[in-house]
Design a protein around this motif. Sequence first.
Motif, PDB file in Angstrom:
ATOM      1  N   VAL A  36      -5.851  -3.411  -3.303  1.00 18.01           N
ATOM      2  CA  VAL A  36      -5.277  -2.810  -4.490  1.00 18.01           C
ATOM      3  C   VAL A  36      -5.833  -1.124  -4.269  1.00 18.01           C
ATOM      4  CG1 VAL A  36      -6.551  -2.575  -6.767  1.00 18.01           C
ATOM      5  CG2 VAL A  36      -6.677  -4.775  -5.784  1.00 18.01           C
ATOM      6  N   ASP A  37      -4.507  -0.624  -5.043  1.00 15.60           N
ATOM      7  CA  ASP A  37      -4.693   0.870  -5.028  1.00 15.60           C
ATOM      8  C   ASP A  37      -5.577   1.425  -5.820  1.00 15.60           C
ATOM      9  OD1 ASP A  37      -1.928   3.023  -4.136  1.00 15.60           O
ATOM     10  OD2 ASP A  37      -3.153   3.776  -6.025  1.00 15.60           O
ATOM     11  N   GLU A  38      -5.849   2.738  -5.653  1.00 17.77           N
ATOM     12  CA  GLU A  38      -6.909   3.412  -6.278  1.00 17.77           C
ATOM     13  C   GLU A  38      -6.350   3.685  -7.691  1.00 17.77           C
ATOM     14  OE1 GLU A  38      -8.071   6.896  -4.153  1.00 17.77           O
ATOM     15  OE2 GLU A  38      -9.066   5.660  -2.487  1.00 17.77           O
ATOM     16  N   ASP A  39      -4.943   3.851  -7.955  1.00 14.49           N
ATOM     17  CA  ASP A  39      -4.681   3.917  -9.129  1.00 14.49           C
ATOM     18  C   ASP A  39      -4.346   2.740 -10.117  1.00 14.49           C
ATOM     19  OD1 ASP A  39      -3.298   6.606 -10.766  1.00 14.49           O
ATOM     20  OD2 ASP A  39      -1.877   4.538 -11.255  1.00 14.49           O
ATOM     21  N   GLU A  40      -4.340   2.771 -11.427  1.00 10.44           N
ATOM     22  CA  GLU A  40      -4.370   1.604 -12.117  1.00 10.44           C
ATOM     23  C   GLU A  40      -2.735   1.193 -12.226  1.00 10.44           C
ATOM     24  OE1 GLU A  40      -5.542  -1.339 -14.954  1.00 10.44           O
ATOM     25  OE2 GLU A  40      -6.535  -0.111 -13.672  1.00 10.44           O
ATOM     26  N   LYS A  41      -1.766   2.082 -12.091  1.00 12.05           N
ATOM     27  CA  LYS A  41      -0.434   1.921 -12.618  1.00 12.05           C
ATOM     28  C   LYS A  41       0.683   2.022 -11.438  1.00 12.05           C
ATOM     29  CE  LYS A  41      -1.334   2.626 -17.523  1.00 12.05           C
ATOM     30  NZ  LYS A  41      -0.956   3.220 -18.657  1.00 12.05           N
ATOM     31  N   VAL A  42       0.064   2.938 -10.339  1.00  8.72           N
ATOM     32  CA  VAL A  42       1.344   3.050  -9.424  1.00  8.72           C
ATOM     33  C   VAL A  42       0.721   3.311  -8.053  1.00  8.72           C
ATOM     34  CG1 VAL A  42       2.809   4.576 -10.957  1.00  8.72           C
ATOM     35  CG2 VAL A  42       1.114   5.722  -9.626  1.00  8.72           C
ATOM     36  N   PHE A  43       1.744   3.111  -7.140  1.00 10.55           N
ATOM     37  CA  PHE A  43       0.999   3.371  -5.653  1.00 10.55           C
ATOM     38  C   PHE A  43       0.913   4.731  -5.394  1.00 10.55           C
ATOM     39  CE2 PHE A  43       2.901   4.313  -1.109  1.00 10.55           C
ATOM     40  CZ  PHE A  43       1.903   4.018  -0.621  1.00 10.55           C
ATOM     41  N   THR A  44      -0.270   5.176  -5.006  1.00 13.91           N
ATOM     42  CA  THR A  44      -0.665   6.663  -4.358  1.00 13.91           C
ATOM     43  C   THR A  44      -1.158   6.656  -3.078  1.00 13.91           C
ATOM     44  OG1 THR A  44      -2.976   6.104  -5.295  1.00 13.91           O
ATOM     45  CG2 THR A  44      -1.472   7.082  -6.866  1.00 13.91           C
ATOM     46  N   GLY A  45      -1.136   5.476  -2.227  1.00 18.29           N
ATOM     47  CA  GLY A  45      -1.333   5.890  -0.992  1.00 18.29           C
ATOM     48  C   GLY A  45      -2.211   4.431  -0.524  1.00 18.29           C
ATOM     49  N   ILE A  46      -2.428   4.385   0.869  1.00 12.97           N
ATOM     50  CA  ILE A  46      -3.261   3.422   1.501  1.00 12.97           C
ATOM     51  C   ILE A  46      -3.789   3.976   2.538  1.00 12.97           C
ATOM     52  CG2 ILE A  46      -1.280   2.434   2.991  1.00 12.97           C
ATOM     53  CD1 ILE A  46      -2.435  -0.275   2.731  1.00 12.97           C
ATOM     54  N   ARG A  47      -5.206   3.639   2.874  1.00 15.44           N
ATOM     55  CA  ARG A  47      -6.009   4.483   3.683  1.00 15.44           C
ATOM     56  C   ARG A  47      -5.680   4.188   5.348  1.00 15.44           C
ATOM     57  NH1 ARG A  47     -11.832   4.291   0.765  1.00 15.44           N
ATOM     58  NH2 ARG A  47     -11.417   5.609  -1.140  1.00 15.44           N
ATOM     59  N   ASP A  48      -5.461   2.791   5.571  1.00 20.95           N
ATOM     60  CA  ASP A  48      -5.427   2.585   7.019  1.00 20.95           C
ATOM     61  C   ASP A  48      -4.266   1.419   7.064  1.00 20.95           C
ATOM     62  OD1 ASP A  48      -5.926   1.914   9.643  1.00 20.95           O
ATOM     63  OD2 ASP A  48      -7.606   0.875   9.395  1.00 20.95           O
ATOM     64  N   ILE A  49      -3.242   1.895   8.111  1.00 19.01           N
ATOM     65  CA  ILE A  49      -2.187   0.922   8.049  1.00 19.01           C
ATOM     66  C   ILE A  49      -2.168   0.481   9.479  1.00 19.01           C
ATOM     67  CG2 ILE A  49      -0.732   2.427   6.605  1.00 19.01           C
ATOM     68  CD1 ILE A  49       0.876   3.621   8.777  1.00 19.01           C
ATOM     69  N   SER A  50      -3.452   0.786  10.358  1.00 17.26           N
ATOM     70  CA  SER A  50      -3.081   0.222  11.752  1.00 17.26           C
ATOM     71  C   SER A  50      -3.351  -1.162  11.817  1.00 17.26           C
ATOM     72  CB  SER A  50      -4.563   0.830  12.553  1.00 17.26           C
ATOM     73  OG  SER A  50      -5.752   0.508  11.770  1.00 17.26           O
ATOM     74  N   PRO A  51      -3.865  -2.157  10.905  1.00 18.46           N
ATOM     75  CA  PRO A  51      -3.901  -3.687  10.817  1.00 18.46           C
ATOM     76  C   PRO A  51      -2.721  -4.374  10.850  1.00 18.46           C
ATOM     77  CG  PRO A  51      -5.533  -2.884   9.543  1.00 18.46           C
ATOM     78  CD  PRO A  51      -4.545  -1.741   9.776  1.00 18.46           C
ATOM     79  N   TYR A  52      -1.679  -3.535  10.533  1.00 19.89           N
ATOM     80  CA  TYR A  52      -0.431  -4.039  10.184  1.00 19.89           C
ATOM     81  C   TYR A  52       0.697  -4.138  11.349  1.00 19.89           C
ATOM     82  CZ  TYR A  52      -2.835  -3.883   5.818  1.00 19.89           C
ATOM     83  OH  TYR A  52      -3.802  -3.738   4.963  1.00 19.89           O
ATOM     84  N   SER A  53       1.192  -5.246  11.578  1.00 15.84           N
ATOM     85  CA  SER A  53       2.409  -5.136  12.465  1.00 15.84           C
ATOM     86  C   SER A  53       3.614  -4.552  12.109  1.00 15.84           C
ATOM     87  CB  SER A  53       2.579  -6.725  12.874  1.00 15.84           C
ATOM     88  OG  SER A  53       1.863  -7.508  13.264  1.00 15.84           O
ATOM     89  N   THR A  54       3.998  -4.743  10.744  1.00 14.75           N
ATOM     90  CA  THR A  54       5.237  -4.043  10.051  1.00 14.75           C
ATOM     91  C   THR A  54       4.704  -3.794   8.602  1.00 14.75           C
ATOM     92  OG1 THR A  54       5.901  -6.374   9.778  1.00 14.75           O
ATOM     93  CG2 THR A  54       6.965  -5.389  11.722  1.00 14.75           C
ATOM     94  N   ILE A  55       5.652  -2.964   8.201  1.00 18.95           N
ATOM     95  CA  ILE A  55       5.414  -2.337   6.634  1.00 18.95           C
ATOM     96  C   ILE A  55       6.886  -2.411   5.909  1.00 18.95           C
ATOM     97  CG2 ILE A  55       4.346  -0.636   5.076  1.00 18.95           C
ATOM     98  CD1 ILE A  55       2.773   0.391   7.382  1.00 18.95           C
TER      99      ILE A  55
END
Length: 503
Positions: free
Chosen positions: A302-321
Amino acid sequence: MKILNTQQIRETDQYTIENEPIDSIDLMERASKAFFDAIKRKLKKHNRIKVFCGMGNNGGDGLAVARMLLVSGYDVTVFKLIHTQKASDDFSINEERLNKLRKAKLIHIGNKTEFPEIKAEDIVIDALFGSGLNRPLEGLPAEIVIHINRSGARVIAIDIPSGLFGEENSENIPENIVKADYTFTFQFPKLSFMFPENEIYLGHWQVLDIGLDKSFIEAQDTPYFFLLKEDLRSSYRYRKKFDHKGKYGHALLISGSEGKAGAAVLAAQAALKMGIGLLTVHIPRINYVIQHSAVPEAMVSVDEDEKVFTGIRDISPYSTIAAGPGLGKEAQTANALKLLIQNSTRPLVLDADALNILAENPTWLSFLPAGSILTPHVGEFERLAGKCISGWERLEKARDFAFRFNCYLVLKGAHTAIISPDKKVIFNSTGNPGMATGGTGDVLTGMILGLLTQGYSPQYSAMAGVFLHGLAADIAARKKPLECILAGDLVYLIDKSIKMTFY
């Protein structure tokens, strides 16, 4: 399947003649028989068939087809357009063969006053000019084409509609090109068949195998290909007994904003149906309940913002995005996308608003991770690369774009083009106009993400994703009208498209 240019096709014909070996007239007979067999199911014995022949080898094909139709009991009249002093040798042989039939009606046309009446209920077979044409039609040939087009008759073209070039047509004269309802082309589709502006001339088209030499075709160098399921099978990975979810990767899908939760749902469902190991969907808080309820198989970030994407702290766990479907273009979303691009070390899948943000910030394209996959429709691509006046110009811009930014472009359309950084182009063979509805692009993003996450190459992920996506729509079209197809239907039919292609 390779798409060869007109010179290569001519050389392939000649090599086949010399090395099969087969006489050129017999190769013409073989091609004409393939055409005859293909059109029989579209004809009735009561049809009045008018065959218009030029004096080259395309006209020779027309004479051979007319002979076969006459022998089979059809009502056929042949019109020979006198546009040159000397006919090709194979045309002359087929003209002699036709004249040996007692029922043959062969009429010469030497000027405009000799044009026959063509009624709307007639069938016209276009054998005036073939793929070797290199300049626009003019004079008498152009006038007979205009006469055919004005008739309202059903037109079937042999190999290519007369007047249409096999490659670029930007300097052609549109009104001097036959508008066929059906085109039966020999051995290969022509490059010009892939461009939307030429649909009006081609109608429904089909490739006929006429037995040209396969080894010679294999040796030909071309950047253009037509994607068939046989091209995908050898690289597909079937599951083994001891496989587990960890082997099939963990993807992150960044999607959705207020009022656009459906985009994230569709993309997530598609990614899961492709066989992905784990999926996390990053969404604004407002879409949390919808996402969890609609796709319980996916985890939610869940994003910190209620309505839009504002960032994600850690992308290291993911194979692809993947990012873009339903994302919106707010300033904080654009900034978050910039950081995502800069911090990613593996190929991204970018669609929809992610592409629109890049179009407004073109300097960010240089920071894309190598091998990223961008999936624009025509409007999104032109926002990225500039307006285009033709399909040919758009394709050339797309090839340059993929090379410049070291990315894969999935340029969506009737024959979606997968363009690699080496400028190779693979046109898709599946799909239909029922896909022209909201959400189908989100499904494609999910499908490509699902494949890439499992370890397939960016090129294969794009190829297989596009092919299976279109095939799902083709399966849907068997049961419902095109206008009734929904994006969710494609998700539902992914399993059937995979089964039809690989099992």
